[in-house]
Design a protein around this motif. Structure first.
Motif, PDB file in Angstrom:
ATOM      1  N   ASP A 209       0.359   1.450   8.107  1.00 40.20           N
ATOM      2  CA  ASP A 209       0.845   1.981   6.830  1.00 40.20           C
ATOM      3  C   ASP A 209      -0.292   2.537   5.985  1.00 40.20           C
ATOM      4  O   ASP A 209      -0.115   3.500   5.242  1.00 40.20           O
ATOM      5  CB  ASP A 209       1.569   0.886   6.036  1.00 40.20           C
ATOM      6  N   TYR A 210      -1.466   1.912   6.074  1.00 35.11           N
ATOM      7  CA  TYR A 210      -2.574   2.291   5.207  1.00 35.11           C
ATOM      8  C   TYR A 210      -3.684   3.018   5.952  1.00 35.11           C
ATOM      9  O   TYR A 210      -4.743   3.289   5.372  1.00 35.11           O
ATOM     10  CB  TYR A 210      -3.126   1.047   4.506  1.00 35.11           C
ATOM     11  N   ASN A 211      -3.465   3.339   7.210  1.00 29.99           N
ATOM     12  CA  ASN A 211      -4.488   4.020   7.990  1.00 29.99           C
ATOM     13  C   ASN A 211      -4.812   5.399   7.410  1.00 29.99           C
ATOM     14  O   ASN A 211      -5.973   5.803   7.351  1.00 29.99           O
ATOM     15  CB  ASN A 211      -4.044   4.163   9.449  1.00 29.99           C
ATOM     16  N   LEU A 212      -3.795   6.111   6.970  1.00 27.51           N
ATOM     17  CA  LEU A 212      -4.021   7.442   6.400  1.00 27.51           C
ATOM     18  C   LEU A 212      -4.808   7.374   5.093  1.00 27.51           C
ATOM     19  O   LEU A 212      -5.653   8.236   4.817  1.00 27.51           O
ATOM     20  CB  LEU A 212      -2.684   8.149   6.166  1.00 27.51           C
ATOM     21  N   LEU A 213      -4.546   6.332   4.302  1.00 30.41           N
ATOM     22  CA  LEU A 213      -5.294   6.151   3.057  1.00 30.41           C
ATOM     23  C   LEU A 213      -6.763   5.866   3.360  1.00 30.41           C
ATOM     24  O   LEU A 213      -7.664   6.430   2.718  1.00 30.41           O
ATOM     25  CB  LEU A 213      -4.692   5.006   2.236  1.00 30.41           C
ATOM     26  N   ARG A 214      -7.021   5.020   4.352  1.00 27.26           N
ATOM     27  CA  ARG A 214      -8.401   4.732   4.746  1.00 27.26           C
ATOM     28  C   ARG A 214      -9.101   5.997   5.236  1.00 27.26           C
ATOM     29  O   ARG A 214     -10.269   6.236   4.927  1.00 27.26           O
ATOM     30  CB  ARG A 214      -8.421   3.661   5.849  1.00 27.26           C
ATOM     31  N   GLN A 215      -8.385   6.813   5.995  1.00 27.80           N
ATOM     32  CA  GLN A 215      -8.988   8.044   6.505  1.00 27.80           C
ATOM     33  C   GLN A 215      -9.303   9.016   5.367  1.00 27.80           C
ATOM     34  O   GLN A 215     -10.318   9.721   5.406  1.00 27.80           O
ATOM     35  CB  GLN A 215      -8.063   8.692   7.535  1.00 27.80           C
ATOM     36  N   PHE A 216      -8.435   9.079   4.371  1.00 24.92           N
ATOM     37  CA  PHE A 216      -8.704   9.921   3.204  1.00 24.92           C
ATOM     38  C   PHE A 216      -9.981   9.459   2.501  1.00 24.92           C
ATOM     39  O   PHE A 216     -10.855  10.283   2.154  1.00 24.92           O
ATOM     40  CB  PHE A 216      -7.526   9.873   2.226  1.00 24.92           C
ATOM     41  N   LEU A 217     -10.118   8.140   2.299  1.00 29.43           N
ATOM     42  CA  LEU A 217     -11.294   7.598   1.620  1.00 29.43           C
ATOM     43  C   LEU A 217     -12.555   7.800   2.455  1.00 29.43           C
ATOM     44  O   LEU A 217     -13.619   8.146   1.929  1.00 29.43           O
ATOM     45  CB  LEU A 217     -11.081   6.113   1.321  1.00 29.43           C
ATOM     46  N   ASN A 218     -12.448   7.611   3.759  1.00 28.06           N
ATOM     47  CA  ASN A 218     -13.612   7.794   4.639  1.00 28.06           C
ATOM     48  C   ASN A 218     -14.031   9.257   4.712  1.00 28.06           C
ATOM     49  O   ASN A 218     -15.225   9.581   4.723  1.00 28.06           O
ATOM     50  CB  ASN A 218     -13.297   7.270   6.043  1.00 28.06           C
ATOM     51  N   LYS A 219     -13.056  10.144   4.754  1.00 31.26           N
ATOM     52  CA  LYS A 219     -13.341  11.579   4.842  1.00 31.26           C
ATOM     53  C   LYS A 219     -14.122  12.060   3.624  1.00 31.26           C
ATOM     54  O   LYS A 219     -14.977  12.957   3.724  1.00 31.26           O
ATOM     55  CB  LYS A 219     -12.024  12.353   4.956  1.00 31.26           C
ATOM     56  N   ASN A 220     -13.838  11.454   2.477  1.00 31.84           N
ATOM     57  CA  ASN A 220     -14.464  11.876   1.227  1.00 31.84           C
ATOM     58  C   ASN A 220     -15.448  10.831   0.694  1.00 31.84           C
ATOM     59  O   ASN A 220     -15.718  10.792  -0.518  1.00 31.84           O
ATOM     60  CB  ASN A 220     -13.382  12.152   0.181  1.00 31.84           C
ATOM     61  N   SER A 221     -15.992  10.017   1.585  1.00 30.61           N
ATOM     62  CA  SER A 221     -16.846   8.904   1.161  1.00 30.61           C
ATOM     63  C   SER A 221     -18.075   9.372   0.381  1.00 30.61           C
ATOM     64  O   SER A 221     -18.571   8.653  -0.492  1.00 30.61           O
ATOM     65  CB  SER A 221     -17.283   8.079   2.375  1.00 30.61           C
ATOM     66  N   GLY A 222     -18.576  10.565   0.679  1.00 31.62           N
ATOM     67  CA  GLY A 222     -19.740  11.078  -0.041  1.00 31.62           C
ATOM     68  C   GLY A 222     -19.475  11.322  -1.509  1.00 31.62           C
ATOM     69  O   GLY A 222     -20.410  11.332  -2.326  1.00 31.62           O
ATOM     70  N   TYR A 223     -18.202  11.503  -1.881  1.00 33.55           N
ATOM     71  CA  TYR A 223     -17.822  11.698  -3.279  1.00 33.55           C
ATOM     72  C   TYR A 223     -17.319  10.402  -3.921  1.00 33.55           C
ATOM     73  O   TYR A 223     -16.889  10.400  -5.076  1.00 33.55           O
ATOM     74  CB  TYR A 223     -16.726  12.749  -3.394  1.00 33.55           C
ATOM     75  N   ILE A 224     -17.350   9.298  -3.155  1.00 33.94           N
ATOM     76  CA  ILE A 224     -16.876   8.007  -3.656  1.00 33.94           C
ATOM     77  C   ILE A 224     -18.035   7.025  -3.763  1.00 33.94           C
ATOM     78  O   ILE A 224     -18.339   6.517  -4.838  1.00 33.94           O
ATOM     79  CB  ILE A 224     -15.767   7.446  -2.745  1.00 33.94           C
ATOM     80  N   ASP A 225     -18.701   6.749  -2.633  1.00 33.58           N
ATOM     81  CA  ASP A 225     -19.918   5.930  -2.637  1.00 33.58           C
ATOM     82  C   ASP A 225     -21.087   6.874  -2.934  1.00 33.58           C
ATOM     83  O   ASP A 225     -21.919   7.164  -2.070  1.00 33.58           O
ATOM     84  CB  ASP A 225     -20.119   5.244  -1.287  1.00 33.58           C
ATOM     85  N   ILE A 226     -21.142   7.350  -4.152  1.00 31.28           N
ATOM     86  CA  ILE A 226     -22.045   8.437  -4.507  1.00 31.28           C
ATOM     87  C   ILE A 226     -23.492   7.979  -4.571  1.00 31.28           C
ATOM     88  O   ILE A 226     -23.811   6.960  -5.172  1.00 31.28           O
ATOM     89  CB  ILE A 226     -21.629   9.054  -5.858  1.00 31.28           C
ATOM     90  N   ARG A 227     -24.360   8.737  -3.927  1.00 29.13           N
ATOM     91  CA  ARG A 227     -25.799   8.619  -4.090  1.00 29.13           C
ATOM     92  C   ARG A 227     -26.290   9.981  -4.559  1.00 29.13           C
ATOM     93  O   ARG A 227     -26.022  10.996  -3.911  1.00 29.13           O
ATOM     94  CB  ARG A 227     -26.480   8.236  -2.766  1.00 29.13           C
TER      95      ARG A 227
END
Length: 294
Positions: free
Chosen positions: A137-155
């Protein structure tokens, strides 16, 4: 750990007294001689105060703001239903991100930037819950977050050049699919990528859906996001610094009150601020949301 083994072999710790590391970050390290989680006492009663409307912890340097947050994060490592993390100004220069957008012709609104960071980092904490990692159910949400991780876990060093060249546009393919399969509705954005600020209302919808689910209620999961080191680069005489701080306070207060509290979501954004920040007369400090460490 090699040095710990050598110390034991040589007996160098025998008969010594250890009074603690100079900073909470060192005592929160798993190699610490005196683990913070074993010795910390909440003498200022920050925990019961944060259980209600408070979300600002202020105090002079060395009064224990970071120690408290490190303690909560340490607890979360052993508590399966509690999730906590830091966003540190020492890792991210918010002003640097704003400036990179301006230089590339991609203006970034500060309120929207803070809301984006809060929403995506809370969702990332949710997605890292081992109990739902195998959930389709949440695999797609995880993939969205992983795909854009550079804009989330920002350095800052990694993202500023990207923002200058490409802006702050987010790949939304997996988010679209999550909306259609999990929320049974279409995400009305036709492009493959979208400016991050256009996703904020949709991310709020996702967050409400997942954090009010039967699974979350049953497991009594809770989430805490700490903003720390906010004094780095802060200039009480600089209107831009003041505006940035006020934007963060406003965004945090809005999400705590309008999103978390109104939907009975057990989550909170907590800001750790040095006392000198509050000498600024233009800063609208909500008195009902402030905790002061003497």
């Amino acid at each position: 750990m090699v040095f710990k083994k050598l110390a034991e072999q040589q007996g160098s710790q025998r008969g010594t007294i250890f009074l603690g590391a100079p900073e909470a970050e060192a005592e929160a390290n798993y190699n610490s001689q005196m683990p913070l989680s074993a010795v910390y006492k909440d003498h200022c009663e920050l925990i019961p105060s944060l259980a209600h409307e408070k979300f600002l912890i202020i105090g002079r340097k060395g009064t224990g703001k970071s120690a408290f947050a490190e303690y909560i994060c340490a607890i979360s490592q052993s508590e399966p239903n509690m999730f906590a993390k830091f966003i540190r100004q020492s890792d991210i220069s918010f002003e640097g991100i704003i400036q990179a957008g301006l230089e590339g012709g991609h203006p970034i609104n500060k309120d929207s930037l803070y809301q984006w960071l809060i929403l995506t980092n809370i969702l990332k904490l949710f997605s890292e819950n081992t109990a739902i990692k195998e959930s389709r159910d949440y695999n797609l949400l995880r993939q969205f977050l992983n795909k854009n991780s550079g804009y989330i876990d920002i350095r800052e060093s990694e993202v500023t050049e990207i923002i200058k060249k490409q802006g702050f546009d987010i790949n939304i393919d997996y988010l679209k699919r999550f909306f259609s399969t999990k929320l049974s509705k279409a995400l009305e954005i036709k492009q493959e990528k979208a400016p991050f600020y256009k996703l904020i209302p949709h991310l709020k919808e996702v967050l409400i859906s997942v954090l009010t689910s039967e699974f979350e209620r049953h497991n009594h999961n809770s989430y805490v996001l700490f903003f720390d080191d906010l004094d780095i680069g802060f200039d009480a005489q600089n209107p831009a610094s003041i505006k940035s701080l006020v934007s963060l306070i406003r965004a945090s207060k809005e999400i705590n009150n309008e999103l978390f509290a109104k939907n009975s979501i057990d989550a909170k954004v907590v800001l750790l601020l040095r006392e000198f920040n509050f000498e600024v007369r233009h800063s609208p400090m909500p008195p009902d949301g402030t905790l002061r460490i003497p």
